[in-house]
Design an enzyme around this catalytic site. Structure first.
Site, PDB file in Angstrom:
ATOM      1  N   THR A 202      67.614   9.430 111.960  1.00  0.00           N
ATOM      2  CA  THR A 202      68.176   8.682 110.828  1.00  0.00           C
ATOM      3  C   THR A 202      68.567   7.276 111.245  1.00  0.00           C
ATOM      4  OG1 THR A 202      69.838   8.647 109.089  1.00  0.00           O
ATOM      5  CG2 THR A 202      70.548   9.546 111.187  1.00  0.00           C
ATOM      6  N   ARG A 203      68.503   6.377 110.295  1.00  0.00           N
ATOM      7  CA  ARG A 203      69.043   5.033 110.514  1.00  0.00           C
ATOM      8  C   ARG A 203      70.010   4.681 109.393  1.00  0.00           C
ATOM      9  NH1 ARG A 203      63.474   4.249 108.885  1.00  0.00           N
ATOM     10  NH2 ARG A 203      63.396   2.979 107.009  1.00  0.00           N
ATOM     11  N   HIS A 207      73.838  11.498 103.296  1.00  0.00           N
ATOM     12  CA  HIS A 207      74.335  12.012 102.028  1.00  0.00           C
ATOM     13  C   HIS A 207      73.948  13.489 101.939  1.00  0.00           C
ATOM     14  CE1 HIS A 207      75.541   8.016 100.983  1.00  0.00           C
ATOM     15  NE2 HIS A 207      74.335   7.559 101.267  1.00  0.00           N
ATOM     16  N   HIS A 210      70.464  14.600 103.006  1.00  0.00           N
ATOM     17  CA  HIS A 210      70.231  14.700 104.458  1.00  0.00           C
ATOM     18  C   HIS A 210      70.939  15.923 105.035  1.00  0.00           C
ATOM     19  CE1 HIS A 210      70.386  10.338 103.282  1.00  0.00           C
ATOM     20  NE2 HIS A 210      69.118  10.499 103.625  1.00  0.00           N
ATOM     21  N   ARG A 296      59.649  13.372 103.491  1.00  0.00           N
ATOM     22  CA  ARG A 296      58.683  12.539 102.774  1.00  0.00           C
ATOM     23  C   ARG A 296      58.622  11.155 103.384  1.00  0.00           C
ATOM     24  NH1 ARG A 296      57.293  12.613  96.489  1.00  0.00           N
ATOM     25  NH2 ARG A 296      57.203  14.856  96.290  1.00  0.00           N
TER      26      ARG A 296
END
Lengths: 392, 392
Positions: A202-203, A207, A210, A296
């Site tokens: 992740t960057r 929320h 995730h 995605r």
């Protein structure tokens, strides 16, 4: 008990740095060598070498490896590798460097001497070579693509050779406790008795969508490794310091203790979509992760890649290319009719039933101090982000 | 494209029934043979043979296989098999049967002649043998355990031999469209392009906790096979006709079309916990399923097994014993603090935050026409169950 997945290539981890006690001396010696400036991407790659995240590479790639990696994701010795790792220099400087000469690699942004490299090969890509790289790795040579732009901007001559890092820059200190090396994560996983670990790249702050991805992974693996990009971000991204705290708030309030580890690593995004998903998996194999969550348009940008290209590419690899598997998950959201979190694979309802808020809209709402629906984000996380925007 | 998992033993499916055109003739011939009465459990096993669900067995087990299966889950030829499949007869009748004599197998409840068996072996278990079976298979010889009780009630002499089924009884007609044979499910899965399929074993209507299990499976497999027990139930269980409609209401309203297949099979529960979880997986391998969802206390009864015994036993098998894997999931529920479905592996909150309703409480509420919270059950399902109880 089962073991963690072996490092890429099947051997030991290969961190390419001098032992601590020799670093100062080597750094001093480096001052007397010719200096090659590194862009932030090259510096980021160097830090990846230093920590063994690019095991089993010895340094920046020569022409034959570069070509094989671009064309067929294969080094000349047959090793799977999906994205070329190269270093470029100006022509005059390159011409002045002799065979097997040692040079100092300098981070152009800070001026720090970071490594010594023994130059074993010099080669020019030219416009054609760069286009070839972009067409294969990025599937486009459109310079509006930020990854393509960086390749086209490279200096004309690639220098290849073994690197030995003498200074890891500010990361280890700046991100203390977060900046974990593959040897360290492997020890942590083993200590927890984990053998299957899913990495979540992740960057952004996390929320509920995730969280849902991570929780699906926890059902099928022993634990989840939330692994943040500490390298350069896109303008508008939440900085690592705030992101880390927001993610920790989610972990502390919504995960079972001992099922999640948060860490960060110094990669700089190339946005190469499918090829980048593969290198993300390869790197995670070195960290000891059996799986990489691939959602995605993983590592994509704009409309350059199909929504599932980054998932499908895993099915095209030859046997033994890569041990770490893709945990493929579709888009996630809260659905009011499902009355819970769901994915496009489990929810049959309409778009109108789904609580989805774009990144732009989120930023607007947070900057305005507005609450974000609890279907979308955890209140503990929202509070931290609101505060961040208030202090902007 | 990937293939479905191979039938157990690695060969072809082995349905042990006469071809349709010969059945009437064979059934007539069977009338003239000595008749061996089968209990409902034995009849259920015979139907499993008929449809090839017990591939690659040829019929009821002889002593050596029985012993190897009880002691070490291994047939004399080395094949993995976790629970003995045997047929018992009275001593006088057994004594009257000659070597390799054909007998007729009759369902004692309906009097229907169902199969012809060539008797290859006769052996007595005695009290000691039955206790040995129970201790190994059920981990107890306590006759309060319903599975143990059935073993202890067996007639004294086991008859072993090849079976050939001439009549599948009422199931195929009664459960038309639901009574799918392994050849049929494999064709269905292939038609949908599935290669990984998770089986969900149930003998109850599905509430949200079961939906959650199935949806986790959908994330990691191509589809879910909801597979109901059509054999004998415990008193108070919802009958298959109502259960099927209730499950279909959930599928129609809460699953993406084409991700779920509902079917049923004629097994009778032994409640053997871990050993039964293994045979449930073995059977599903024959149906073409790559995974079996194994929750808490799968196939257990009372307090005879630890909550995770049925999951752990999968880790004790030798390489190649079983292709179908356990998809191990902890207890599932709606958690108010998580504000969604969760499992004990993903939810850190307290019991008080979790919406859980016991089976007894559910029945009471439904029988009283009360609504069940939408966190626990889907309203479409509740409606069907309320109606069932109203008509009792």
């Amino acid at each position: 008990m089962s073991e963690l997945v072996a490092p890429h290539g099947g051997g030991e981890l290969k961190p390419l740095h001098h032992p601590d006690f020799e670093r100062a001396e080597e750094a001093k010696r480096a001052e007397s060598l010719k200096k090659v400036q590194m862009t932030s991407k090259e510096t980021s790659d160097l830090l990846m070498f230093a920590m063994g995240a690019y095991t089993p590479l010895d340094g920046f790639m020569g022409r034959e490896d570069w070509h094989g990696v671009c064309a067929g994701m294969k080094m000349k010795d047959g090793l799977f590798w999906p994205i070329p790792i190269t270093l470029s220099a100006d022509k005059d400087l390159a011409d002045s460097i002799g065979e097997e000469e040692e040079v100092a690699l300098v981070d152009e942004e800070t001026g720090t001497v970071m490594a010594i490299m023994e130059v074993l090969e010099k080669y020019e890509l030219g416009e054609d070579g760069k286009t070839f790289e972009c067409q294969h790795v990025y599937r486009t040579s459109d310079t509006n693509h930020p990854g393509v732009q960086k390749v086209m901007d490279q200096r004309p001559v690639n220098l290849a050779g073994r690197v030995s890092v003498v200074n890891e820059g500010e990361y280890p200190e700046k991100y203390k406790g977060l900046y974990l090396r593959p040897t360290e994560t492997r020890a942590l996983f083993a200590e927890k008795g984990w053998s299957t670990v899913a990495a979540f790249q992740t960057r952004n702050p996390m929320h509920r969508s995730h969280e849902h991805l991570a929780k699906i992974a926890i059902e099928v693996c022993d634990g989840v490794f939330i692994h943040q990009v500490l390298g350069k971000l896109k303008p508008g991204d939440i900085p690592a310091e705030t992101r880390t705290v927001a993610i920790q708030a989610m972990i502390d309030n919504y995960f079972v203790p001992g099922t999640v580890i948060q860490a960060g690593y110094p990669i700089e995004m190339r946005y190469a979509g499918p090829r980048e998903a593969l290198i993300h998996a390869l790197i995670r194999q070195n960290y000891g992760c059996s799986h990489l969550i691939v959602g995605r348009d993983h590592a994509g940008v704009g409309d350059y890649y199909g929504a599932f290209d980054s998932q499908h590419i895993f099915d095209t690899l030859w046997d033994g290319a890569l041990e770490t598997k893709a945990l493929k998950i579709d888009i996630t959201f809260f659905c009011k009719k499902c009355y819970g979190m769901a994915t496009a694979k489990t929810c049959p309802h309409d778009k109108e039933d789904r609580v989805m808020i774009s990144g732009t809209k989120q930023r607007e709402m947070l900057a305005a101090g507005e609450d974000i629906p609890s279907e979308f984000s955890r209140p503990e996380v929202v509070k931290i982000l609101q505060e961040f925007y208030r202090n902007q």
